[in-house]
Design an enzyme around this catalytic site. Structure first.
Site, short mmCIF file in Angstrom:
data_model
loop_
_atom_site.label_atom_id
_atom_site.label_comp_id
_atom_site.label_asym_id
_atom_site.label_seq_id
_atom_site.Cartn_x
_atom_site.Cartn_y
_atom_site.Cartn_z
CG HIS A 41 -1.84 -1.14 1.32
ND1 HIS A 41 -1.43 -2.43 1.57
CD2 HIS A 41 -3.19 -1.21 1.18
CE1 HIS A 41 -2.49 -3.23 1.58
NE2 HIS A 41 -3.56 -2.51 1.35
CD GLU A 122 -1.89 3.84 -3.84
OE1 GLU A 122 -1.23 3.76 -2.79
OE2 GLU A 122 -3.15 3.99 -3.84
N GLY A 148 -3.25 -4.38 -3.01
CA GLY A 148 -2.15 -4.87 -2.19
C GLY A 148 -2.43 -6.20 -1.52
CG ASP A 168 1.39 1.96 5.80
OD1 ASP A 168 0.58 2.05 6.74
OD2 ASP A 168 2.08 2.93 5.39
N1 SAM Z 1 3.03 3.16 2.84
C1 SAM Z 1 2.93 4.59 2.59
C2 SAM Z 1 4.05 5.30 3.30
O1 SAM Z 1 4.47 4.82 4.38
O2 SAM Z 1 4.53 6.30 2.80
C3 SAM Z 1 1.60 5.15 3.01
C4 SAM Z 1 0.44 4.40 2.48
S1 SAM Z 1 -1.12 5.01 2.93
C5 SAM Z 1 -1.22 4.68 4.64
C6 SAM Z 1 -2.18 3.79 2.26
C7 SAM Z 1 -2.24 3.77 0.74
O3 SAM Z 1 -2.90 2.58 0.32
C8 SAM Z 1 -3.04 4.91 0.11
O4 SAM Z 1 -2.25 5.56 -0.86
C9 SAM Z 1 -4.24 4.22 -0.57
O5 SAM Z 1 -4.61 4.83 -1.80
C10 SAM Z 1 -3.68 2.84 -0.81
N2 SAM Z 1 -4.66 1.74 -0.88
C11 SAM Z 1 -5.89 1.64 -0.30
N3 SAM Z 1 -6.41 0.41 -0.50
C12 SAM Z 1 -5.48 -0.28 -1.22
C13 SAM Z 1 -5.40 -1.61 -1.69
N4 SAM Z 1 -6.38 -2.49 -1.48
N5 SAM Z 1 -4.28 -1.99 -2.36
C14 SAM Z 1 -3.27 -1.12 -2.58
N6 SAM Z 1 -3.28 0.16 -2.16
C15 SAM Z 1 -4.36 0.57 -1.47
#
Ligand code: SAM
Length: 287
Positions: A41, A122, A148, A168
């Site tokens: 994520h 993402e 993810g 995450d």
């Molecule tokens: N890991 C990043 C960092 O530490 O810089 C922050 C990530 S943020 C907490 C969560 C991200 O997951 C968001 O950009 C969101 O768009 C994405 N997201 C939400 N559901 C998702 C999924 N099922 N699979 C992949 N990405 C997803």
């Protein structure tokens, strides 16, 4: 998918998570053999802290803002453990102050050696495009528009046979705890030697305890839980008071390093003097 990490980038949770991520990656480099980091994520990669969204919450000021200010007075044995992470943050900024904060995929990428690889997933279409724009022509990074939770399963094991997964999710929905458990079990079945990092927010303490109990029940050995609360729970309301990481197969040296880092980090990031606490506990001990 309403979650936008720009509102939270560089906050206390990002700082704790990214410091620990950097220590895990650096430990992997004690062996010459290549490894892969999966960021399931990943977010957009780079965050403009002067943007309207980041300014609106100002969360970064209680995270990376405080850390940079306090760092000069950090204990001698803590400084070298934070330096690689801070070097990456500084590399996106002018000498004075901070305007941009790198997210987990860019922090990871900056720490990789030539032989190491990053896979970042993402799901948000716009965020995916922004993320991809930071890695054009980079043969060490594969940026994919994919769920993810599917990636945790389908991308295991890495062909390098050495790897770290950072999971995450945004925790917009309560069942992210369940997703973590399911994803971790699937990843572990396919790649039991991997290091698997599960981030979770500390809002509802009971939900966090239940998550830890469920992790314990999996009987998967070597799960280390690290939590940092910057303020105590106020009454019955669940506010975002802390950050947690449960790590399957943590590097051997991590616990000792965290015993040095966390007391100082707590003192820097806690809302008021004495309002915070940290814990480093084995949910299931290493065999
Ligand atoms: N890991 C990043 C960092 O530490 O810089 C922050 C990530 S943020 C907490 C969560 C991200 O997951 C968001 O950009 C969101 O768009 C994405 N997201 C939400 N559901 C998702 C999924 N099922 N699979 C992949 N990405 C997803």
């Amino acid at each position: 998918m309403n979650y936008r990490h720009i509102y939270h980038a560089g906050n206390f949770a990002d700082v704790a998570k990214h410091i620990i991520l950097s220590r895990v990656i650096l430990y992997m480099q004690r062996k010459e053999k290549a490894f892969r980091v999966f960021d399931t994520h990943a977010g957009i990669g780079l965050y403009d802290l002067s943007s309207e969204e980041a300014q609106k919450t100002g969360e970064w000021q209680g995270g990376i803002g405080r850390l940079l200010e306090a760092y000069v007075n950090a204990p001698k044995n803590v400084k070298p453990l934070l330096e690689p992470y801070l070097d990456v943050v500084r590399s996106f900024n002018e000498e004075e102050g901070i305007r941009q904060y790198p997210g987990s995929p860019l922090i990871t990428r900056k720490l990789l050696r030539n032989q190491d690889r990053l896979t970042a997933l993402e799901l948000h279409p716009d965020d995916f495009e922004t993320l991809q724009s930071h890695f054009e022509g980079d043969y060490q990074a594969r940026i994919t528009h994919l769920d993810g939770w599917l990636g945790v399963k389908s991308h295991m094991p890495p062909k390098e046979k050495r790897g770290v997964t950072l999971v995450d999710p945004p925790f917009e929905v309560f069942h992210e705890f369940f997703n973590h458990l399911k994803g971790m079990k699937e990843a572990n079945e396919r790649f039991s030697a991997g290091t698997h990092m599960m981030w979770y927010p500390i809002k509802n303490r009971q939900a966090c305890d239940e998550f830890r109990t469920e992790l314990y029940k999996t009987k998967i050995p070597a799960i280390l839980d690290i939590s940092l609360e910057v303020r105590p729970q106020k009454g019955r309301v669940n506010t975002f008071d802390g950050t947690g990481l449960a790590i399957v197969n943590p590097p051997y040296a991590l616990e000792q390093e965290l015993k040095l880092i966390m007391p100082w980090l707590k003192s820097v990031l806690e809302e008021n003097k004495g309002s915070g606490q940290y814990k480093i506990n084995w949910i299931n001990p290493a065999p």
